[in-house]
Design a protein around this motif. Sequence first.
Motif, PDB file in Angstrom:
ATOM      1  N   PRO A   1     -12.208   5.975  -0.011  1.00  0.00           N
ATOM      2  CA  PRO A   1     -12.087   6.601  -1.337  1.00  0.00           C
ATOM      3  C   PRO A   1     -10.723   6.395  -1.982  1.00  0.00           C
ATOM      4  O   PRO A   1     -10.616   6.309  -3.202  1.00  0.00           O
ATOM      5  N   VAL A   2      -9.665   6.343  -1.166  1.00  0.00           N
ATOM      6  CA  VAL A   2      -8.317   6.102  -1.686  1.00  0.00           C
ATOM      7  C   VAL A   2      -7.615   5.089  -0.784  1.00  0.00           C
ATOM      8  O   VAL A   2      -7.981   4.913   0.381  1.00  0.00           O
ATOM      9  N   CYS A   3      -6.605   4.443  -1.343  1.00  0.00           N
ATOM     10  CA  CYS A   3      -5.839   3.459  -0.574  1.00  0.00           C
ATOM     11  C   CYS A   3      -4.951   4.171   0.445  1.00  0.00           C
ATOM     12  O   CYS A   3      -4.221   5.104   0.105  1.00  0.00           O
ATOM     13  N   VAL A   4      -5.045   3.715   1.692  1.00  0.00           N
ATOM     14  CA  VAL A   4      -4.180   4.264   2.734  1.00  0.00           C
ATOM     15  C   VAL A   4      -3.271   3.192   3.351  1.00  0.00           C
ATOM     16  O   VAL A   4      -2.411   3.508   4.167  1.00  0.00           O
ATOM     17  N   CYS A   5      -3.484   1.921   2.944  1.00  0.00           N
ATOM     18  CA  CYS A   5      -2.679   0.843   3.532  1.00  0.00           C
ATOM     19  C   CYS A   5      -1.291   0.756   2.902  1.00  0.00           C
ATOM     20  O   CYS A   5      -0.343   0.279   3.520  1.00  0.00           O
ATOM     21  N   GLY A   6      -1.199   1.197   1.662  1.00  0.00           N
ATOM     22  CA  GLY A   6       0.102   1.187   0.994  1.00  0.00           C
ATOM     23  C   GLY A   6       0.574  -0.183   0.547  1.00  0.00           C
ATOM     24  O   GLY A   6       1.706  -0.345   0.076  1.00  0.00           O
ATOM     25  N   LYS A   7      -0.264  -1.185   0.671  1.00  0.00           N
ATOM     26  CA  LYS A   7       0.150  -2.538   0.284  1.00  0.00           C
ATOM     27  C   LYS A   7       0.231  -2.672  -1.229  1.00  0.00           C
ATOM     28  O   LYS A   7      -0.615  -2.159  -1.958  1.00  0.00           O
ATOM     29  N   VAL A   8       1.258  -3.362  -1.691  1.00  0.00           N
ATOM     30  CA  VAL A   8       1.402  -3.649  -3.120  1.00  0.00           C
ATOM     31  C   VAL A   8       1.434  -5.155  -3.319  1.00  0.00           C
ATOM     32  O   VAL A   8       1.836  -5.915  -2.432  1.00  0.00           O
ATOM     33  N   SER A   9       1.001  -5.592  -4.471  1.00  0.00           N
ATOM     34  CA  SER A   9       1.007  -7.014  -4.796  1.00  0.00           C
ATOM     35  C   SER A   9       2.449  -7.502  -4.924  1.00  0.00           C
ATOM     36  O   SER A   9       3.270  -6.879  -5.597  1.00  0.00           O
ATOM     37  N   GLU A  10       2.746  -8.613  -4.263  1.00  0.00           N
ATOM     38  CA  GLU A  10       4.108  -9.147  -4.257  1.00  0.00           C
ATOM     39  C   GLU A  10       4.282 -10.349  -5.181  1.00  0.00           C
ATOM     40  O   GLU A  10       5.391 -10.624  -5.642  1.00  0.00           O
ATOM     41  N   VAL A  11       3.208 -11.092  -5.400  1.00  0.00           N
ATOM     42  CA  VAL A  11       3.286 -12.267  -6.264  1.00  0.00           C
ATOM     43  C   VAL A  11       2.071 -12.339  -7.175  1.00  0.00           C
ATOM     44  O   VAL A  11       1.022 -11.752  -6.890  1.00  0.00           O
ATOM     45  N   LYS A  12       2.253 -13.064  -8.250  1.00  0.00           N
ATOM     46  CA  LYS A  12       1.145 -13.419  -9.131  1.00  0.00           C
ATOM     47  C   LYS A  12       0.910 -14.923  -8.973  1.00  0.00           C
ATOM     48  O   LYS A  12       1.844 -15.726  -9.116  1.00  0.00           O
ATOM     49  N   ILE A  13      -0.326 -15.281  -8.662  1.00  0.00           N
ATOM     50  CA  ILE A  13      -0.652 -16.700  -8.500  1.00  0.00           C
ATOM     51  C   ILE A  13      -0.824 -17.330  -9.882  1.00  0.00           C
ATOM     52  O   ILE A  13      -1.630 -16.869 -10.690  1.00  0.00           O
ATOM     53  N   LEU A  14      -0.054 -18.367 -10.160  1.00  0.00           N
ATOM     54  CA  LEU A  14      -0.084 -19.016 -11.473  1.00  0.00           C
ATOM     55  C   LEU A  14      -1.030 -20.203 -11.525  1.00  0.00           C
ATOM     56  O   LEU A  14      -1.280 -20.740 -12.602  1.00  0.00           O
ATOM     57  N   THR A  15      -1.548 -20.607 -10.363  1.00  0.00           N
ATOM     58  CA  THR A  15      -2.475 -21.747 -10.297  1.00  0.00           C
ATOM     59  C   THR A  15      -3.753 -21.284  -9.595  1.00  0.00           C
ATOM     60  O   THR A  15      -3.828 -21.333  -8.366  1.00  0.00           O
ATOM     61  N   ASN A  16      -4.739 -20.830 -10.361  1.00  0.00           N
ATOM     62  CA  ASN A  16      -5.990 -20.404  -9.739  1.00  0.00           C
ATOM     63  C   ASN A  16      -6.657 -21.563  -9.009  1.00  0.00           C
ATOM     64  O   ASN A  16      -7.281 -21.395  -7.966  1.00  0.00           O
TER      65      ASN A  16
END
Length: 311
Positions: free
Chosen positions: A269-284
């Motif tokens: 139901p809620v995030c418990v891993c605490g991970k945050v996005s570190e990068v944005k991929i510019l080439t799909n």
Amino acid sequence: MEFLHKPVMLDECIGALDVKPDGIYVDGTVGGGGHSYEIAARLTEGGRLFDFDKDEEALAAAKRKLEPFADRITFVHDDFKNACAALDAAGVGEIDGVLLDLGVSSYQLDNAERGFSYVKDAPLDMRMDRGQRVSAYDVVNGYSAQELAKIFRDYGEEKLASKIAAKIVKERASAPVQTTGRLAEIVESCYPPETRWKFGHPAKRVFQAIRIEVNGELDGLEESVTLLARRLKKGGRIAVITFHSLEDRAVKNAFRQMSLSCTCPPDFPVCVCGKVSEVKILTNKPVTASDDELKENPRAESAKLRVAERI
């Protein structure tokens, strides 16, 4: 022999890095210095470029080419996988950009004595760092049939891995396999004549596999890309050129893992891993060389460029 190497997707790489004049950049595989020249040319007095290469001949050639920018470049004879430690030693924290060109250089392929090529007969070598102990000769003549088959399969995606490995072991029982030409002949003999040349030179996958093994090219690659990406300032970019599916997969995985904002099971139901996005991929999808570039440099055909930005 002069160190000549055409930088692959030069415009695309420089555009992707979006070089800041006072930024700090890393070229992890300087080669002949083609990419680095364009990075250094965009730097002002406050900018800095760290050039890494395991190949001392590459570094020497790069120093000559980049002599006009010597005041803003630090050359390091080391694997880019040790770049973070080198930056620490230099007192450098966050950086603005990283470029990794993971391919073997044209000079290394064309210089027969380096033993990378299956079309030029030379002593088996394939060491990018000629100071290291293990060479292709040691792999071909020292590994068991099972070990050879595994690297041919894993690193070369070679369908006849076991057959080729068994033939090498049989042949070396009479006399060591000493040259690239002899190894290529052994591999060729394992293919039926009617399919031998169906997908290019029959020895290319075996030679790729041995080169990867000798130089440890895939060892820690995903981790190294991740560490360098984490070294970036917010808005900094990492651009990586790969030349075969195994490298590309490692880079793709590194970028994907860093881009994820949560790895919890979907039913949580809620995030418990605490991970945050570190990068944005510019080439799909990976960028590939243009038709015009391929006409001038056919070796760029298998190149793929992936780019990510620190957020």
